[in-house]
Design an enzyme around this catalytic site. Structure first.
Site, mmCIF file in Angstrom:
data_model
loop_
_atom_site.group_PDB
_atom_site.id
_atom_site.type_symbol
_atom_site.label_atom_id
_atom_site.label_comp_id
_atom_site.label_asym_id
_atom_site.label_seq_id
_atom_site.Cartn_x
_atom_site.Cartn_y
_atom_site.Cartn_z
ATOM 1 N N HIS A 55 0.899 -5.126 5.327
ATOM 2 C CA HIS A 55 1.188 -4.388 3.857
ATOM 3 C C HIS A 55 2.287 -3.502 3.848
ATOM 4 O O HIS A 55 2.325 -2.611 3.076
ATOM 5 C CB HIS A 55 0.110 -4.036 3.126
ATOM 6 N N ASN A 128 -7.040 -8.179 -2.539
ATOM 7 C CA ASN A 128 -5.728 -9.015 -2.455
ATOM 8 C C ASN A 128 -5.963 -9.913 -3.651
ATOM 9 O O ASN A 128 -6.723 -9.756 -4.750
ATOM 10 C CB ASN A 128 -6.066 -10.235 -1.245
HETATM 11 C C1 HEM Z 1 -11.164 -6.219 9.453
HETATM 12 C C2 HEM Z 1 -10.373 -6.565 8.730
HETATM 13 C C3 HEM Z 1 -9.167 -5.632 8.279
HETATM 14 C C4 HEM Z 1 -8.618 -4.658 8.807
HETATM 15 C C5 HEM Z 1 -9.017 -4.198 10.226
HETATM 16 C C6 HEM Z 1 -7.548 -4.107 8.103
HETATM 17 C C7 HEM Z 1 -6.658 -3.330 8.241
HETATM 18 C C8 HEM Z 1 -5.733 -2.669 7.680
HETATM 19 C C9 HEM Z 1 -4.629 -1.692 7.652
HETATM 20 C C10 HEM Z 1 -4.724 -0.933 9.197
HETATM 21 C C11 HEM Z 1 -3.958 -1.412 6.937
HETATM 22 C C12 HEM Z 1 -2.761 -0.500 6.892
HETATM 23 C C13 HEM Z 1 -3.247 0.833 6.120
HETATM 24 C C14 HEM Z 1 -2.084 1.792 5.819
HETATM 25 O O1 HEM Z 1 -1.454 2.139 6.738
HETATM 26 O O2 HEM Z 1 -2.077 2.169 4.491
HETATM 27 C C15 HEM Z 1 -4.207 -2.356 5.810
HETATM 28 C C16 HEM Z 1 -3.439 -2.351 4.509
HETATM 29 C C17 HEM Z 1 -4.186 -3.213 3.699
HETATM 30 N N1 HEM Z 1 -5.130 -4.087 3.560
HETATM 31 FE FE1 HEM Z 1 -6.377 -4.524 5.149
HETATM 32 N N2 HEM Z 1 -7.338 -4.815 6.726
HETATM 33 C C18 HEM Z 1 -8.449 -5.620 7.029
HETATM 34 C C19 HEM Z 1 -8.779 -6.895 5.964
HETATM 35 C C20 HEM Z 1 -8.281 -7.055 4.553
HETATM 36 C C21 HEM Z 1 -8.612 -7.461 3.727
HETATM 37 C C22 HEM Z 1 -9.756 -8.590 3.597
HETATM 38 C C23 HEM Z 1 -7.916 -7.297 2.476
HETATM 39 C C24 HEM Z 1 -8.330 -7.668 1.090
HETATM 40 C C25 HEM Z 1 -9.456 -8.024 0.633
HETATM 41 C C26 HEM Z 1 -7.054 -6.251 2.717
HETATM 42 C C27 HEM Z 1 -6.148 -5.531 2.154
HETATM 43 C C28 HEM Z 1 -5.407 -4.680 2.307
HETATM 44 C C29 HEM Z 1 -4.404 -4.196 1.630
HETATM 45 C C30 HEM Z 1 -4.052 -4.357 -0.139
HETATM 46 C C31 HEM Z 1 -3.587 -3.210 2.251
HETATM 47 C C32 HEM Z 1 -2.338 -2.435 1.718
HETATM 48 C C33 HEM Z 1 -2.985 -1.035 1.223
HETATM 49 C C34 HEM Z 1 -2.088 -0.212 0.408
HETATM 50 O O3 HEM Z 1 -1.642 -0.858 -0.610
HETATM 51 O O4 HEM Z 1 -1.511 0.621 0.975
HETATM 52 N N3 HEM Z 1 -7.068 -5.896 4.320
HETATM 53 N N4 HEM Z 1 -5.224 -3.103 6.235
#
Ligand code: HEM
EC number: 1.11.1.6
Length: 504
Positions: A55, A128
């Site tokens: 993202h 999402n």
């Molecule tokens: C085990 C599953 C998941 C892991 C380990 C994971 C891990 C991460 C990590 C490490 C980031 C970066 C955070 C940052 O540096 O600011 C991220 C961003 C993000 N993830 Fe996940 N994620 C997972 C599943 C999901 C799922 C299922 C969704 C949605 C339902 C999701 C939505 C997002 C969103 C929207 C961002 C961006 C947040 C922002 O706008 O700064 N992720 N994710």
């Protein structure tokens, strides 16, 4: 003309010359004594921080949440305490796979993150634009993401890796069907829905727990690009989402969403024909109808993109009284992962940065380290806990009711327990003929040219959803023009790696 403020050094001393380096003569060389030049160059070298590992490309704005319907019987969260109540918020939208410089109009799942600055702390809903996800077990997340990013040898995106992984993970078919449908390529952040996706929980003063899903429905209507339209657009602008969102707010055309919840009483989770904590599944709306909660409006652009959007730190671990987690394994892993990412990307005290700062009093005992720029509000002798010196203390009224769990600790083989295809079939059958044809075409363009055994393995999953799905994709692939042999794409190179030429 009004007098301009004096330019100073970072230490506050007024600067006499910001145009000419200090040199030994008119032609140089430089003197190391010109500390302001050294500082300017050193600062430039530190203007970048690591981009988000997923993202990375995003667009964000501030806004307001207003309660329109009373749901306080389910939750004692202060944000929902009365109709008409307003709470400030920050929203950030994103693509998943692209780096910070990626084009906006790419087919991908979109992130939909909202930070609610409630009177009892920040509540982050990090979702999402899809109600489900590709995988249901956190072991698969880092590998899945790797298939979406660049191939280590060629540094190109690899459709072979993507379809290899998906074809080996049949639970992904539901999300693939959404991604390859019209909704996989919205025209801008305001033309898509947002979903918390996971099952979360609400709890109330009586200590009752309800399982809950969150849905933001766009009030601007759904608008999408076809692949061809997006390709054309990317040739003209790579920043179409930033332009859409920033432009709309700038001209006062504030985007709005209605927030709904689906609510399931705690005991019913034992009896649904599907696992209600499985992130690859939706809850049918006929069983759990949408209940309106409020309105989200975005009405203020950030003044500084880096400070307010790039440094924004969202985390599913940020819940507040009345809102909590569920047994969903993916959600449980995310409770760890995000704060860990922020400590690495931004630094230890990232929640003290203005955009992440709660708008309520904060009183904790975390001490020193990176980003410790804020004052210590605790009495000076209260630097440990428990203490007798009037430092902040716990209050049991915020204790959540016990999360009832059962079972034995082991690694469940989920495919034997879950049905991966019925909900994807229900979705496929909702599409009209035009939507189905566009789905076939989008899949065909994405899968065309992957090695035969991967292609056929994936076709089995389309077949399991519906024979019409498989037939449609196969026909769409056959209708595509043959590849230009001179173009060495990642797929061609993967094919050579899987089937190396004999003696070549
Ligand atoms: C085990 C599953 C998941 C892991 C380990 C994971 C891990 C991460 C990590 C490490 C980031 C970066 C955070 C940052 O540096 O600011 C991220 C961003 C993000 N993830 Fe996940 N994620 C997972 C599943 C999901 C799922 C299922 C969704 C949605 C339902 C999701 C939505 C997002 C969103 C929207 C961002 C961006 C947040 C922002 O706008 O700064 N992720 N994710």
């Amino acid at each position: 003309m009004a007098e301009r403020p004096k330019l100073t050094t970072t230490a506050g001393a007024p600067v006499g010359d910001n145009q000419h380096a200090l040199t030994a003569g008119p032609r140089g060389p430089l003197l190391l004594q010109d500390y302001q030049l050294v500082e300017k160059l050193a600062h430039q070298n530190r203007e970048r921080i690591p981009e988000r590992v997923v993202h990375a490309k995003g667009w964000g704005a501030f806004g307001t949440f207003t309660v329109t319907n009373d749901i306080s019987k389910y939750t004692n969260a202060r944000i929902f305490s009365e109709v008409g109540k307003k709470t400030d918020l920050l929203a950030r939208f994103s693509t998943v796979a692209g780096e910070q410089g990626a084009a906006d109009a790419e087919r991908d799942v979109r992130g939909f993150s909202v930070k609610f600055y409630t009177e009892e702390g920040n509540w982050d809903l990090v979702g999402n634009n899809t109600p489900i996800f590709f995988v249901r077990d956190p072991y698969k997340f880092p590998d899945f993401i790797r298939t979406q990013k660049r191939h280590p040898r060629t540094n190109l995106r690899s459709p072979t890796a993507q379809w290899d992984f998906w074809s080996l993970c049949p639970e992904s078919i539901h999300q693939i069907t959404i991604l390859m449908s019209d909704r996989g390529l919205p025209q801008g952040p305001q033309y898509m829905n947002g979903y918390g996706s996971h099952t979360f929980s609400f709890w109330n003063d009586a200590g009752e727990r309800y399982w809950v899903k969150f849905h933001f429905k766009t009030r601007q209507g759904h608008k999408h690009y076809t692949n061809a339209e997006a390709q054309d657009l990317i040739g003209k602008t790579r920043e179409s989402y930033q332009e859409e969102l920033y432009g709309a707010i700038d001209r006062g055309d504030y985007p709005k969403w209605t927030l709904y919840v689906q609510v399931m009483p705690e005991e019913e989770a034992e009896n649904t024909p599907y696992n209600p904590f499985d992130l690859t599944k939706v809850w049918p709306h006929k069983d759990y109808p949408l209940i309106e909660v409020g309105e989200m409006e975005l009405n203020r652009n950030p003044d500084n993109y880096f400070a307010e959007i790039e440094q924004a730190a969202f985390s599913p671990s940020n819940v507040v009284r009345g809102i909590s987690f569920s047994p969903d394994k993916m959600l449980q892993a995310r409770i760890f992962s995000y704060a860990d990412a922020h400590r690495y990307r931004l630094g230890g005290h990232y929640e003290a940065l203005p955009v992440n700062q709660p708008k309520c009093p904060v009183a904790h005992y975390h001490k020193d380290g990176l980003l410790r720029f804020f004052a210590d509000n605790n009495p000076p002798d209260a630097y440990y806990e428990p203490n007798s010196f009037g430092g902040p203390a716990e209050d049991p009224k915020y204790l959540e009711p016990p999360l009832r769990i059962s079972g034995d600790a082991r690694r469940y083989v989920q495919h034997e327990l879950e049905d991966d295809f019925s909900q994807a079939r229900a979705l496929f059958e909702m599409f009209d003929d035009g939507q189905k044809q566009r789905l076939f075409n989008n899949v065909a363009e994405a899968i065309h040219g992957v090695p035969e055994e991967i292609f056929e393995r994936q076709m089995n999953h389309f077949e399991a959803v519906s024979p019409d799905y498989a037939k449609g994709v196969r026909a769409a692939v056959e209708a595509l023009p043959a590849k230009d042999e001179k173009m060495k794409t990642q797929m061609d190179m993967d094919r050579m790696a899987v089937h190396p030429k004999q003696g070549g």
